[in-house]
Design a protein around this motif. Structure first.
Motif, PDB file in Angstrom:
ATOM      1  N   VAL A  24      -2.092 -22.143  16.808  1.00 12.67           N
ATOM      2  CA  VAL A  24      -1.301 -22.310  18.034  1.00 12.67           C
ATOM      3  C   VAL A  24      -0.507 -23.593  17.882  1.00 12.67           C
ATOM      4  O   VAL A  24      -1.060 -24.631  17.534  1.00 12.67           O
ATOM      5  CB  VAL A  24      -2.206 -22.386  19.282  1.00 12.67           C
ATOM      6  N   ARG A  25       0.800 -23.517  18.156  1.00 16.06           N
ATOM      7  CA  ARG A  25       1.661 -24.687  17.979  1.00 16.06           C
ATOM      8  C   ARG A  25       2.623 -24.807  19.134  1.00 16.06           C
ATOM      9  O   ARG A  25       3.144 -23.811  19.628  1.00 16.06           O
ATOM     10  CB  ARG A  25       2.453 -24.509  16.687  1.00 16.06           C
ATOM     11  N   GLU A  26       2.861 -26.025  19.577  1.00 10.64           N
ATOM     12  CA  GLU A  26       3.862 -26.279  20.611  1.00 10.64           C
ATOM     13  C   GLU A  26       5.214 -26.515  19.953  1.00 10.64           C
ATOM     14  O   GLU A  26       5.316 -27.285  19.002  1.00 10.64           O
ATOM     15  CB  GLU A  26       3.480 -27.500  21.436  1.00 10.64           C
ATOM     16  N   LEU A  27       6.237 -25.851  20.462  1.00 11.39           N
ATOM     17  CA  LEU A  27       7.625 -26.084  20.066  1.00 11.39           C
ATOM     18  C   LEU A  27       8.446 -26.099  21.352  1.00 11.39           C
ATOM     19  O   LEU A  27       8.761 -25.055  21.900  1.00 11.39           O
ATOM     20  CB  LEU A  27       8.149 -24.980  19.133  1.00 11.39           C
ATOM     21  N   ARG A  28       8.741 -27.266  21.855  1.00 10.14           N
ATOM     22  CA  ARG A  28       9.418 -27.390  23.153  1.00 10.14           C
ATOM     23  C   ARG A  28      10.945 -27.425  23.034  1.00 10.14           C
ATOM     24  O   ARG A  28      11.648 -27.073  23.970  1.00 10.14           O
ATOM     25  CB  ARG A  28       8.940 -28.647  23.880  1.00 10.14           C
ATOM     26  N   ASP A  29      11.461 -27.852  21.892  1.00  6.53           N
ATOM     27  CA  ASP A  29      12.906 -27.957  21.704  1.00  6.53           C
ATOM     28  C   ASP A  29      13.505 -26.553  21.525  1.00  6.53           C
ATOM     29  O   ASP A  29      13.102 -25.812  20.628  1.00  6.53           O
ATOM     30  CB  ASP A  29      13.197 -28.832  20.482  1.00  6.53           C
ATOM     31  N   ALA A  30      14.467 -26.196  22.372  1.00  2.00           N
ATOM     32  CA  ALA A  30      15.036 -24.846  22.373  1.00  2.00           C
ATOM     33  C   ALA A  30      15.683 -24.478  21.041  1.00  2.00           C
ATOM     34  O   ALA A  30      15.515 -23.357  20.554  1.00  2.00           O
ATOM     35  CB  ALA A  30      16.042 -24.706  23.514  1.00  2.00           C
ATOM     36  N   ALA A  31      16.416 -25.398  20.439  1.00  8.20           N
ATOM     37  CA  ALA A  31      17.077 -25.101  19.165  1.00  8.20           C
ATOM     38  C   ALA A  31      16.047 -24.899  18.056  1.00  8.20           C
ATOM     39  O   ALA A  31      16.179 -23.982  17.231  1.00  8.20           O
ATOM     40  CB  ALA A  31      18.048 -26.220  18.794  1.00  8.20           C
ATOM     41  N   VAL A  32      15.027 -25.729  18.037  1.00  4.61           N
ATOM     42  CA  VAL A  32      13.960 -25.595  17.033  1.00  4.61           C
ATOM     43  C   VAL A  32      13.247 -24.259  17.220  1.00  4.61           C
ATOM     44  O   VAL A  32      12.953 -23.552  16.248  1.00  4.61           O
ATOM     45  CB  VAL A  32      12.973 -26.777  17.116  1.00  4.61           C
ATOM     46  N   LEU A  33      12.993 -23.881  18.475  1.00  2.83           N
ATOM     47  CA  LEU A  33      12.336 -22.611  18.758  1.00  2.83           C
ATOM     48  C   LEU A  33      13.194 -21.435  18.293  1.00  2.83           C
ATOM     49  O   LEU A  33      12.685 -20.509  17.654  1.00  2.83           O
ATOM     50  CB  LEU A  33      12.038 -22.494  20.251  1.00  2.83           C
ATOM     51  N   ARG A  34      14.491 -21.451  18.588  1.00  6.05           N
ATOM     52  CA  ARG A  34      15.377 -20.365  18.144  1.00  6.05           C
ATOM     53  C   ARG A  34      15.370 -20.246  16.627  1.00  6.05           C
ATOM     54  O   ARG A  34      15.283 -19.145  16.075  1.00  6.05           O
ATOM     55  CB  ARG A  34      16.804 -20.596  18.654  1.00  6.05           C
ATOM     56  N   ASN A  35      15.452 -21.377  15.939  1.00  8.83           N
ATOM     57  CA  ASN A  35      15.422 -21.350  14.467  1.00  8.83           C
ATOM     58  C   ASN A  35      14.094 -20.802  13.954  1.00  8.83           C
ATOM     59  O   ASN A  35      14.059 -20.036  12.989  1.00  8.83           O
ATOM     60  CB  ASN A  35      15.681 -22.744  13.895  1.00  8.83           C
ATOM     61  N   PHE A 138      -9.394 -11.200   8.067  1.00 12.72           N
ATOM     62  CA  PHE A 138      -8.977  -9.887   7.582  1.00 12.72           C
ATOM     63  C   PHE A 138      -7.698  -9.961   6.748  1.00 12.72           C
ATOM     64  O   PHE A 138      -7.158  -8.936   6.351  1.00 12.72           O
ATOM     65  CB  PHE A 138      -8.751  -8.934   8.767  1.00 12.72           C
ATOM     66  N   GLY A 139      -7.206 -11.180   6.531  1.00 16.75           N
ATOM     67  CA  GLY A 139      -5.942 -11.329   5.821  1.00 16.75           C
ATOM     68  C   GLY A 139      -4.741 -11.111   6.715  1.00 16.75           C
ATOM     69  O   GLY A 139      -3.625 -10.970   6.232  1.00 16.75           O
ATOM     70  N   ASN A 140      -4.963 -11.088   8.037  1.00 21.21           N
ATOM     71  CA  ASN A 140      -3.879 -10.899   9.004  1.00 21.21           C
ATOM     72  C   ASN A 140      -3.412 -12.243   9.526  1.00 21.21           C
ATOM     73  O   ASN A 140      -4.160 -13.214   9.529  1.00 21.21           O
ATOM     74  CB  ASN A 140      -4.346 -10.026  10.168  1.00 21.21           C
ATOM     75  N   ARG A 141      -2.184 -12.271  10.005  1.00 22.26           N
ATOM     76  CA  ARG A 141      -1.609 -13.489  10.560  1.00 22.26           C
ATOM     77  C   ARG A 141      -1.283 -13.277  12.030  1.00 22.26           C
ATOM     78  O   ARG A 141      -0.434 -12.466  12.379  1.00 22.26           O
ATOM     79  CB  ARG A 141      -0.336 -13.862   9.800  1.00 22.26           C
ATOM     80  N   LEU A 142      -1.987 -14.003  12.874  1.00 22.98           N
ATOM     81  CA  LEU A 142      -1.771 -13.979  14.319  1.00 22.98           C
ATOM     82  C   LEU A 142      -1.523 -15.414  14.747  1.00 22.98           C
ATOM     83  O   LEU A 142      -2.434 -16.234  14.748  1.00 22.98           O
ATOM     84  CB  LEU A 142      -3.001 -13.390  15.038  1.00 22.98           C
ATOM     85  N   LEU A 143      -0.270 -15.710  15.055  1.00 21.93           N
ATOM     86  CA  LEU A 143       0.157 -17.069  15.371  1.00 21.93           C
ATOM     87  C   LEU A 143       0.704 -17.108  16.796  1.00 21.93           C
ATOM     88  O   LEU A 143       1.218 -16.121  17.305  1.00 21.93           O
ATOM     89  CB  LEU A 143       1.252 -17.517  14.404  1.00 21.93           C
ATOM     90  N   THR A 144       0.603 -18.268  17.423  1.00 22.45           N
ATOM     91  CA  THR A 144       1.122 -18.455  18.771  1.00 22.45           C
ATOM     92  C   THR A 144       1.960 -19.708  18.832  1.00 22.45           C
ATOM     93  O   THR A 144       1.560 -20.753  18.313  1.00 22.45           O
ATOM     94  CB  THR A 144      -0.033 -18.558  19.799  1.00 22.45           C
ATOM     95  N   ILE A 145       3.119 -19.581  19.486  1.00 21.44           N
ATOM     96  CA  ILE A 145       3.991 -20.729  19.758  1.00 21.44           C
ATOM     97  C   ILE A 145       4.039 -20.911  21.270  1.00 21.44           C
ATOM     98  O   ILE A 145       4.357 -19.978  22.012  1.00 21.44           O
ATOM     99  CB  ILE A 145       5.405 -20.505  19.196  1.00 21.44           C
ATOM    100  N   LEU A 146       3.690 -22.117  21.705  1.00 24.24           N
ATOM    101  CA  LEU A 146       3.799 -22.474  23.124  1.00 24.24           C
ATOM    102  C   LEU A 146       5.124 -23.190  23.297  1.00 24.24           C
ATOM    103  O   LEU A 146       5.318 -24.275  22.757  1.00 24.24           O
ATOM    104  CB  LEU A 146       2.635 -23.367  23.545  1.00 24.24           C
ATOM    105  N   ALA A 147       6.017 -22.581  24.041  1.00 23.99           N
ATOM    106  CA  ALA A 147       7.365 -23.137  24.184  1.00 23.99           C
ATOM    107  C   ALA A 147       7.582 -23.637  25.597  1.00 23.99           C
ATOM    108  O   ALA A 147       6.842 -23.346  26.492  1.00 23.99           O
ATOM    109  CB  ALA A 147       8.397 -22.072  23.841  1.00 23.99           C
TER     110      ALA A 147
END
Length: 147
Positions: A24-35, A138-147
């Motif tokens: 889980v990662r925070e990305l608050r900057d809109a441009a960084v999030l879009r990229n 299981f070798g799966n990738r489940l990621l979360t971005i808190l924006a």
């Protein structure tokens, strides 16, 4: 099969950085999030966006997760049921397809939700971190971005 390889470490990949820091990662900057969203989609991730800032109560949050990840009709709309369904998502039973690189949840306005319902927000983050680790088994990738 591991979820990541040493090439991912050396390549400074965004997905590896999110996973390394607890899934889980925070990305608050809109441009960084879009990229980030553009990069993740290009890399084959399914990106599911939810407007956490609009969640006024637990029910709205549960309904958004159920809709965005195609939870089964018997979803109980409580935090234990959310955890159970997210474990199925981690195993790629629904919500995404294991042929994709992985699944990324983007929860925009999460800070507003956390101010309104801090206890629920804390539980949700805990569930998402735990299920990210579980998916990796299981070798799966489940990621979360808190924006």
């Amino acid at each position: 099969m591991p979820a990541f390889s040493t090439d991912d470490v050396l390549g400074n990949r965004l997905d590896f950085e999110i996973a390394r820091d607890g899934f889980v990662r925070e990305l608050r900057d809109a441009a960084v999030l879009r990229n980030a969203e553009t990069w993740l989609r290009r890399e084959g991730y399914r990106v599911v966006e939810m407007d956490a800032g609009a969640w006024g109560d637990d029910e709205q949050m549960h309904l958004d997760f159920a809709k965005g990840l195609q939870f089964p009709p018997h979803f109980g709309q409580n935090l234990d049921a959310l955890d159970d369904c997210m474990s199925d998502v981690a195993e790629a039973d629904y919500g995404w397809d294991a042929s994709e690189t992985g699944l990324v949840l983007v929860l925009s306005g999460f800070d507003r939700f956390a101010r309104r319902l801090p206890r629920t927000a804390d539980h949700v983050q805990h569930i998402l971190r735990r299920q990210g680790r579980y998916a990796a088994l299981f070798g799966n990738r489940l990621l979360t971005i808190l924006a």
